[in-house]
Design a protein around this motif. Structure first.
Motif, mmCIF file in Angstrom:
data_model
loop_
_atom_site.group_PDB
_atom_site.id
_atom_site.type_symbol
_atom_site.label_atom_id
_atom_site.label_comp_id
_atom_site.label_asym_id
_atom_site.label_seq_id
_atom_site.Cartn_x
_atom_site.Cartn_y
_atom_site.Cartn_z
ATOM 1 N N ALA A 95 9.082 -2.611 11.352
ATOM 2 C CA ALA A 95 10.243 -1.724 11.507
ATOM 3 C C ALA A 95 11.146 -1.818 10.280
ATOM 4 O O ALA A 95 11.688 -0.804 9.818
ATOM 5 C CB ALA A 95 11.017 -2.089 12.778
ATOM 6 N N ALA A 96 11.276 -3.024 9.735
ATOM 7 C CA ALA A 96 12.121 -3.191 8.549
ATOM 8 C C ALA A 96 11.518 -2.428 7.363
ATOM 9 O O ALA A 96 12.237 -1.759 6.609
ATOM 10 C CB ALA A 96 12.268 -4.681 8.213
ATOM 11 N N ILE A 97 10.199 -2.509 7.204
ATOM 12 C CA ILE A 97 9.534 -1.796 6.098
ATOM 13 C C ILE A 97 9.686 -0.282 6.299
ATOM 14 O O ILE A 97 10.015 0.464 5.367
ATOM 15 C CB ILE A 97 8.036 -2.180 6.017
ATOM 16 C CG1 ILE A 97 7.893 -3.654 5.625
ATOM 17 C CG2 ILE A 97 7.288 -1.281 5.036
ATOM 18 C CD1 ILE A 97 6.486 -4.208 5.780
ATOM 19 N N ALA A 98 9.457 0.155 7.539
ATOM 20 C CA ALA A 98 9.545 1.596 7.825
ATOM 21 C C ALA A 98 10.937 2.114 7.498
ATOM 22 O O ALA A 98 11.104 3.194 6.921
ATOM 23 C CB ALA A 98 9.192 1.861 9.285
ATOM 24 N N GLN A 99 11.932 1.319 7.852
ATOM 25 C CA GLN A 99 13.307 1.745 7.600
ATOM 26 C C GLN A 99 13.601 1.786 6.096
ATOM 27 O O GLN A 99 14.162 2.759 5.592
ATOM 28 C CB GLN A 99 14.263 0.784 8.303
ATOM 29 C CG GLN A 99 15.656 1.364 8.410
ATOM 30 C CD GLN A 99 16.576 0.439 9.186
ATOM 31 O OE1 GLN A 99 16.302 -0.754 9.337
ATOM 32 N NE2 GLN A 99 17.674 0.976 9.678
ATOM 33 N N ARG A 100 13.151 0.745 5.390
ATOM 34 C CA ARG A 100 13.448 0.649 3.963
ATOM 35 C C ARG A 100 12.823 1.801 3.172
ATOM 36 O O ARG A 100 13.415 2.331 2.254
ATOM 37 C CB ARG A 100 12.942 -0.700 3.424
ATOM 38 C CG ARG A 100 13.492 -1.061 2.071
ATOM 39 C CD ARG A 100 13.311 -2.561 1.706
ATOM 40 N NE ARG A 100 13.064 -3.423 2.844
ATOM 41 C CZ ARG A 100 12.006 -4.247 2.932
ATOM 42 N NH1 ARG A 100 11.098 -4.300 1.976
ATOM 43 N NH2 ARG A 100 11.874 -5.035 3.985
ATOM 44 N N TYR A 101 11.606 2.187 3.543
ATOM 45 C CA TYR A 101 10.898 3.237 2.785
ATOM 46 C C TYR A 101 10.962 4.603 3.478
ATOM 47 O O TYR A 101 10.279 5.535 3.082
ATOM 48 C CB TYR A 101 9.432 2.827 2.571
ATOM 49 C CG TYR A 101 9.286 1.623 1.667
ATOM 50 C CD1 TYR A 101 9.141 1.774 0.288
ATOM 51 C CD2 TYR A 101 9.310 0.332 2.194
ATOM 52 C CE1 TYR A 101 9.015 0.668 -0.549
ATOM 53 C CE2 TYR A 101 9.179 -0.786 1.369
ATOM 54 C CZ TYR A 101 9.037 -0.609 0.002
ATOM 55 O OH TYR A 101 8.915 -1.703 -0.812
ATOM 56 N N GLU A 102 11.748 4.705 4.557
ATOM 57 C CA GLU A 102 11.885 5.953 5.313
ATOM 58 C C GLU A 102 10.534 6.511 5.762
ATOM 59 O O GLU A 102 10.161 7.650 5.474
ATOM 60 C CB GLU A 102 12.674 6.991 4.493
ATOM 61 C CG GLU A 102 14.101 6.523 4.274
ATOM 62 C CD GLU A 102 14.952 7.555 3.545
ATOM 63 O OE1 GLU A 102 14.530 8.724 3.477
ATOM 64 O OE2 GLU A 102 16.038 7.179 3.073
ATOM 65 N N ALA A 118 0.816 -1.235 0.000
ATOM 66 C CA ALA A 118 0.000 0.000 0.000
ATOM 67 C C ALA A 118 0.843 1.276 0.000
ATOM 68 O O ALA A 118 0.299 2.378 -0.042
ATOM 69 C CB ALA A 118 -0.928 -0.013 1.214
ATOM 70 N N ILE A 119 2.168 1.114 0.053
ATOM 71 C CA ILE A 119 3.025 2.308 0.129
ATOM 72 C C ILE A 119 3.023 3.069 -1.202
ATOM 73 O O ILE A 119 3.121 2.470 -2.269
ATOM 74 C CB ILE A 119 4.463 1.897 0.533
ATOM 75 C CG1 ILE A 119 4.445 1.390 1.982
ATOM 76 C CG2 ILE A 119 5.432 3.077 0.384
ATOM 77 C CD1 ILE A 119 5.746 0.754 2.428
ATOM 78 N N THR A 120 2.866 4.384 -1.098
ATOM 79 C CA THR A 120 2.907 5.261 -2.273
ATOM 80 C C THR A 120 3.895 6.405 -1.953
ATOM 81 O O THR A 120 4.350 6.520 -0.804
ATOM 82 C CB THR A 120 1.526 5.902 -2.572
ATOM 83 O OG1 THR A 120 1.291 6.930 -1.601
ATOM 84 C CG2 THR A 120 0.397 4.890 -2.534
ATOM 85 N N PRO A 121 4.172 7.272 -2.937
ATOM 86 C CA PRO A 121 5.067 8.402 -2.626
ATOM 87 C C PRO A 121 4.487 9.325 -1.544
ATOM 88 O O PRO A 121 5.214 10.119 -0.948
ATOM 89 C CB PRO A 121 5.162 9.147 -3.967
ATOM 90 C CG PRO A 121 4.834 8.116 -5.002
ATOM 91 C CD PRO A 121 3.845 7.194 -4.365
ATOM 92 N N ARG A 122 3.183 9.240 -1.281
ATOM 93 C CA ARG A 122 2.569 10.096 -0.263
ATOM 94 C C ARG A 122 2.623 9.497 1.139
ATOM 95 O O ARG A 122 2.265 10.159 2.118
ATOM 96 C CB ARG A 122 1.089 10.328 -0.581
ATOM 97 C CG ARG A 122 0.832 11.102 -1.849
ATOM 98 C CD ARG A 122 -0.664 11.049 -2.174
ATOM 99 N NE ARG A 122 -0.941 11.635 -3.472
ATOM 100 C CZ ARG A 122 -1.205 12.936 -3.653
ATOM 101 N NH1 ARG A 122 -1.249 13.744 -2.648
ATOM 102 N NH2 ARG A 122 -1.427 13.404 -4.854
ATOM 103 N N THR A 123 2.984 8.237 1.251
ATOM 104 C CA THR A 123 2.946 7.581 2.561
ATOM 105 C C THR A 123 3.943 8.239 3.512
ATOM 106 O O THR A 123 5.117 8.401 3.173
ATOM 107 C CB THR A 123 3.288 6.076 2.418
ATOM 108 O OG1 THR A 123 2.453 5.516 1.415
ATOM 109 C CG2 THR A 123 3.063 5.353 3.743
#
Ligand SMILES: *Cc1c(COP(=O)(O)O)cnc(C)c1O
Length: 374
Positions: free
Chosen positions: A147-154, A123-128
């Motif tokens: 946490a891994a996803i958050a880190q990867r996509y900042e 569901a991640i987009t450039p607006r997330t």
């Protein structure tokens, strides 16, 4: 004793108030003014920080307010998206909408009922901007994967731990792992101040921003009186409420143990039925805010019949949260199949801390008789 009028009501929840809470509240009402007007608040914040192992805490008037200020402090606003699970109480989504951002509802996992990391990533987009990890009914989100996803996509990883006091993810307490955490002390929660909440973080800069926001936008370094730098919020906890909270925090181990005892009693008594309850994965502890049953998908089950049977026995029945996407002001999301399937098969069972074993057995008899008939 089949006559309903003779059966005492079993409440789904109620606070555990002892002589200690009454003594502190009485003291705050009698003496907690003037130069003493922040003493219980400061003590409560200190107790909470120590319990959780975080650097900063700001007591608030509600959990919703703590989430609202925390997200505002992160700069979440119009055009931004925040991802959360579709099965949730509206309080988790409302602050996102109030800030002009968009709640993006993703499907949940069938065992924890918390957001599915694979669905989050999809569901991640450039607006997330952020992921909101809500630990539902005490069950923990998969914090390592998130946490891994958050880190990867900042992205920011935020925890709504309102239902997860007492829950621990591999030695770290729920609410202490994200950029910030929010808790609620509403009267139905494991510890209560009547109404109330708390914002917690170990990020010094975020703490300073939220502290300023929480003070109607007045920075603590500002020497001019009544001089806000920005439009802030007024979500403060009173000293009276904090007094009750201090007593509850001194009893936190006992209060969480009460919830765990009740859950284990239910789990034991309902073990042979075609249903699942709150999970406790290896290496984690579940605070079991609300013991919840989810009837197996292949078992014919009509939740209305169980609700009616509870009512006839003078027991409070409480339904599982609806998928937020089924509410009229959100968009329908048929693809969230787990969320949609869980909703009709699940219910919370009564669980106030000092609930007698005989009352737990009474609830179990009703569950058993309804599931046997269907
Ligand atoms: C209770 C709750 C809230 C809101 O807390 P209030 O103190 O009622 O504002 C937020 N999120 C979750 C998951 C809750 O259970």
């Amino acid at each position: 004793m089949n006559d309903k009028s003779e059966k005492s009501r079993i409440y789904y929840t109620k606070p555990s108030i002892t002589e200690r809470e009454i003594r502190y509240a009485t003291d705050a009402a009698a003496n907690g003014w003037g130069e003493h007007c922040y003493e219980y608040i400061e003590r409560f914040e200190r107790q909470f920080r120590q319990h959780l192992g975080v650097r900063h805490a700001i007591a608030t008037s509600s959990g919703t307010g703590a989430l609202h200020m925390g997200m505002a402090g992160l700069g979440i606003g119009p055009g931004d998206e925040v991802i959360l699970g579709d099965i949730n109480w509206i309080a988790s989504a409302a602050p996102i909408a109030h800030l002009g951002a968009k709640p993006v509802l993703v499907d949940v996992l069938p065992d924890t009922w918390c957001l599915d990391p694979a669905a989050v990533e999809a569901a991640i987009t450039p607006r997330t901007k952020a992921i909101l990890a809500v630990h539902l009914y005490g069950n923990l989100c998969d914090m390592d994967a998130l946490a891994a996803i958050a880190q990867r996509y900042e992205l920011h990883l935020i925890e709504d731990a309102a239902e997860a006091i007492g829950s621990i993810w591999h030695d770290r307490r729920a609410g202490s792992m994200g950029i910030f955490g929010a808790f609620s002390f509403h009267g139905t929660k494991t510890i209560t101040t009547g109404e109330g909440g708390i914002f917690v973080t170990s990020d010094d800069a975020l703490y300073e921003r939220v502290l300023t926001l929480s003070n109607h936008g007045r920075a603590r370094s500002e020497s001019r009186q009544f001089w806000p730098d920005t439009i802030g919020f007024k979500y403060k906890m009173s000293n009276l409420q904090a007094a009750v909270g201090c007593a509850q925090m001194e009893r936190i181990e006992e209060l969480v143990a009460g919830k765990r005892r009740i859950f284990e009693c239910y789990l034991d008594a309902l073990r042979d039925l075609p249903l699942r309850m709150n999970p406790e994965a290896a290496g984690t502890v579940n605070g079991y805010w609300m013991p919840t049953i989810v009837v197996d998908a292949d078992k014919a089950f009509d939740r209305a019949t169980l609700l009616a049977a509870f009512k006839a026995d003078n027991i409070d029945g409480r339904v599982f949260f609806w998928p937020l996407s089924s509410l009229p002001f959100f968009q329908d999301l048929p693809r969230n199949i787990v969320s949609q399937s869980l909703a009709g098969r699940a219910m919370n069972l009564p669980s106030y801390h000092d609930m007698a074993t005989a009352d737990i057995e009474r609830v179990c008899r009703v569950v058993r008789s309804v599931l046997r008939q269907q």
